[in-house]
Design an enzyme around this catalytic site. Structure first.
Site, PDB file in Angstrom:
ATOM      1  N   HIS A 122       0.820  -1.215   0.000  1.00  0.00           N
ATOM      2  CA  HIS A 122       0.000   0.000   0.000  1.00  0.00           C
ATOM      3  C   HIS A 122       0.856   1.267   0.000  1.00  0.00           C
ATOM      4  O   HIS A 122       0.508   2.245  -0.648  1.00  0.00           O
ATOM      5  CB  HIS A 122      -0.966  -0.007   1.190  1.00  0.00           C
ATOM      6  CG  HIS A 122      -0.278  -0.243   2.500  1.00  0.00           C
ATOM      7  ND1 HIS A 122       0.139  -1.505   2.900  1.00  0.00           N
ATOM      8  CD2 HIS A 122       0.099   0.594   3.474  1.00  0.00           C
ATOM      9  CE1 HIS A 122       0.726  -1.413   4.076  1.00  0.00           C
ATOM     10  NE2 HIS A 122       0.723  -0.146   4.457  1.00  0.00           N
ATOM     11  N   CYS A 138       7.883  -0.690  -1.983  1.00  0.00           N
ATOM     12  CA  CYS A 138       7.201  -0.578  -0.690  1.00  0.00           C
ATOM     13  C   CYS A 138       7.689   0.715  -0.050  1.00  0.00           C
ATOM     14  O   CYS A 138       8.387   1.501  -0.694  1.00  0.00           O
ATOM     15  CB  CYS A 138       7.413  -1.811   0.191  1.00  0.00           C
ATOM     16  SG  CYS A 138       9.051  -2.066   0.909  1.00  0.00           S
ATOM     17  N   HIS A 181      26.855  -5.892 -12.831  1.00  0.00           N
ATOM     18  CA  HIS A 181      27.641  -6.819 -12.016  1.00  0.00           C
ATOM     19  C   HIS A 181      26.834  -7.977 -11.452  1.00  0.00           C
ATOM     20  O   HIS A 181      27.384  -9.062 -11.238  1.00  0.00           O
ATOM     21  CB  HIS A 181      28.305  -6.086 -10.842  1.00  0.00           C
ATOM     22  CG  HIS A 181      29.356  -5.127 -11.273  1.00  0.00           C
ATOM     23  ND1 HIS A 181      30.181  -4.505 -10.364  1.00  0.00           N
ATOM     24  CD2 HIS A 181      29.731  -4.663 -12.491  1.00  0.00           C
ATOM     25  CE1 HIS A 181      31.023  -3.700 -11.003  1.00  0.00           C
ATOM     26  NE2 HIS A 181      30.753  -3.782 -12.301  1.00  0.00           N
ATOM     27  N   ARG A 241      33.828 -12.028 -15.321  1.00  0.00           N
ATOM     28  CA  ARG A 241      34.160 -12.439 -13.950  1.00  0.00           C
ATOM     29  C   ARG A 241      32.948 -12.493 -13.036  1.00  0.00           C
ATOM     30  O   ARG A 241      32.999 -13.075 -11.963  1.00  0.00           O
ATOM     31  CB  ARG A 241      35.226 -11.509 -13.364  1.00  0.00           C
ATOM     32  CG  ARG A 241      34.730 -10.109 -13.058  1.00  0.00           C
ATOM     33  CD  ARG A 241      35.868  -9.228 -12.529  1.00  0.00           C
ATOM     34  NE  ARG A 241      35.401  -8.008 -11.959  1.00  0.00           N
ATOM     35  CZ  ARG A 241      35.150  -6.889 -12.628  1.00  0.00           C
ATOM     36  NH1 ARG A 241      35.335  -6.854 -13.947  1.00  0.00           N
ATOM     37  NH2 ARG A 241      34.726  -5.805 -12.016  1.00  0.00           N
TER      38      ARG A 241
END
Length: 161
Positions: free
Chosen positions: A16, A72, A105, A139
């Site tokens: 809400h 939220c 990332h 990576r």
């Protein structure tokens, strides 16, 4: 300045406290040409953010949406709920840099905002950056794989030499 990505399937959910920001972002995404699924709630009556965070995570995990947007009051609770699903990688962001790095990332597939903490323009800029940023791979692949499979990280850690 980011470029507009190709139309995407994007699911949004909130509690809400995040309802108004979620509705604003849904409208903005539609204006950008994206396919938008509003998973609720559909008014400001009090609801529990975990219910909507779980629903959003399931939508992304099932492939119904490519990306998710969770909102939220603080962004913390709903992001925790989304991240309970191993296929969801939700990043709580407050600026364009954190949005870019979450995608680049961490291959985040859900972005979370705190409606009480971030303004509309900043949220739109961060969301645009998030959607336009590709995963860097390289990576980061092994690390992101471990996010969805915590048992891979249960091994003893190597200490630096």
């Amino acid at each position: 300045m980011t470029t507009r990505p190709a139309p995407l399937a994007i699911a949004l959910a909130s509690d809400h406290a995040g309802f108004e920001m979620k509705a604003m972002l849904a409208d903005w995404l539609r204006m950008q040409g994206h396919q938008v699924a509003d998973l609720g709630p559909h008014d400001t009556a009090s609801v529990d953010y975990p219910d909507y965070g779980y629903r959003l995570a399931q939508s992304v995990a099932a492939g119904d949406a490519t990306f998710g947007v969770a909102v939220c009051g603080s962004g913390v609770g709903i992001s925790i709920a989304v991240n309970r699903n191993p296929a969801a990688r939700c990043a709580l962001v407050s600026d364009t840099l954190s949005a870019r790095l979450a995608r680049e990332h961490n291959d985040a597939n859900v972005i979370a905002f705190g409606a009480r903490l971030i303004g509309s323009d900043t949220a739109k800029d961060a969301l645009a950056t998030f959607l336009a940023t590709p995963f860097a791979g390289d990576r980061h692949v092994n690390r992101v794989t471990k996010l969805g499979q915590p048992n891979l990280s249960a091994q003893p850690l190597k200490e630096p030499s």
